[in-house]
Write an enzyme that holds these catalytic residues in place. Structure first.
Site, PDB file in Angstrom:
ATOM      1  N   LYS A 104       0.858  -1.183   0.000  1.00  0.00           N
ATOM      2  CA  LYS A 104       0.000   0.000   0.000  1.00  0.00           C
ATOM      3  C   LYS A 104       0.897   1.237   0.000  1.00  0.00           C
ATOM      4  O   LYS A 104       1.782   1.385   0.856  1.00  0.00           O
ATOM      5  CB  LYS A 104      -0.876  -0.046   1.251  1.00  0.00           C
ATOM      6  CG  LYS A 104      -2.175   0.696   1.147  1.00  0.00           C
ATOM      7  CD  LYS A 104      -3.026   0.362   2.359  1.00  0.00           C
ATOM      8  CE  LYS A 104      -4.330   1.099   2.363  1.00  0.00           C
ATOM      9  NZ  LYS A 104      -5.055   0.895   3.614  1.00  0.00           N
TER      10      LYS A 104
HETATM   11  O1  G3P Z   1      -9.680   2.150   4.633  1.00  0.00           O
HETATM   12  C1  G3P Z   1      -9.061   3.289   5.160  1.00  0.00           C
HETATM   13  C2  G3P Z   1      -9.541   3.468   6.541  1.00  0.00           C
HETATM   14  O2  G3P Z   1      -8.899   2.625   7.434  1.00  0.00           O
HETATM   15  C3  G3P Z   1      -9.601   4.855   7.017  1.00  0.00           C
HETATM   16  O3  G3P Z   1     -10.780   4.905   7.679  1.00  0.00           O
HETATM   17  O4  G3P Z   1     -12.427   5.838   9.206  1.00  0.00           O
HETATM   18  O5  G3P Z   1      -9.986   6.481   9.430  1.00  0.00           O
HETATM   19  O6  G3P Z   1     -11.354   7.313   7.534  1.00  0.00           O
HETATM   20  P1  G3P Z   1     -11.167   6.226   8.507  1.00  0.00           P
END
Ligand code: G3P
Length: 219
Positions: free
Chosen positions: A88
């Site tokens: 990634k």
């Molecule tokens: O898939 C990416 C994720 O882990 C980020 O999620 O909720 O931190 O925006 P969030």
């Protein structure tokens, strides 16, 4: 449509994998830190543990460095952990350059932190295996994350790019459905958002009726 689980929590990964519908895992530095993973050996051991649970599906492991040379070197170490590791890489100019290099080396990549169609175009041009638009974080700034997913899906289809659209930063079951409706190739979501897809009051009512009938049938 593939389902990835967006966590570094081993018991949740195992629970999702045991359902038999899991196609992969995504992690990021925040999710790894949340599990208390500290130090290079611990990081490596944790990815090994994840890949021992999910042996076939793609497991995204994020580079921690930010320069081209370092990202490429780090990627080469990450892919030694297991055959299903996908590297990634953030959507920066250094990251795009690294994705292009890793693509020519036959290494699968997931271009992350994507918030615009322009970024997704660069990711596809560099040959990324996956592109990760962050739905929830766009919603957080009063915009429509799913609209970005749709725009990328349509643009990739128009030009015939092979990069798969991986809807990330999913916060709810509704987000999964909305991403499905616009043709996301993959969604990565927390376990609770995935398992709640099964919920329906008519299923519960139907089960109560069947269970009553079952009692009668068994006598
Ligand atoms: O898939 C990416 C994720 O882990 C980020 O999620 O909720 O931190 O925006 P969030």
């Amino acid at each position: 449509m593939k389902f990835f689980i967006d966590t570094a929590n081993l018991s949740q990964i195992k629970e999702a994998n045991d359902l038999g519908i899991l196609d992969g895992v995504t992690t990021n530095p925040s999710l790894m830190a949340k599990e208390g993973i500290v130090g290079e050996k611990a990081i490596r051991d944790h990815y090994t543990a994840i890949c021992n649970i999910v042996t076939e599906g793609d497991v995204s492991a994020e580079v921690l460095s930010t320069t081209y040379d370092e990202m490429v070197a780090e990627a080469q170490e990450l892919i030694k952990i297991a055959k299903n590791i996908v590297v990634k890489v953030p959507c920066t100019l250094e990251g795009i350059k690294a994705i292009k290099k890793l693509t020519t080396m036959g290494i699968k990549t997931n271009c992350t932190l994507v918030f615009s169609v322009g970024q997704s175009l660069l990711a596809a041009k560099a040959g990324a295996t996956y592109v990760s638009p962050f739905v929830g974080r766009i919603d957080d700034i009063s915009s429509e994350g799913v609209d970005l997913v749709q725009a990328i899906v349509e643009m990739y289809e128009y030009y015939g790019f092979a990069t798969q659209v991986l809807a990330a930063s999913i916060r709810s079951t509704g987000d999964i459905i909305r991403c499905m409706n616009v043709g996301a190739d993959v969604i990565t979501a927390p376990l609770s958002s995935i398992t709640k897809l099964v919920n329906h009051p008519l299923t519960d009512i139907g089960m109560d009726i069947f269970n009553e009938a079952t009692k009668k049938m068994r006598g």
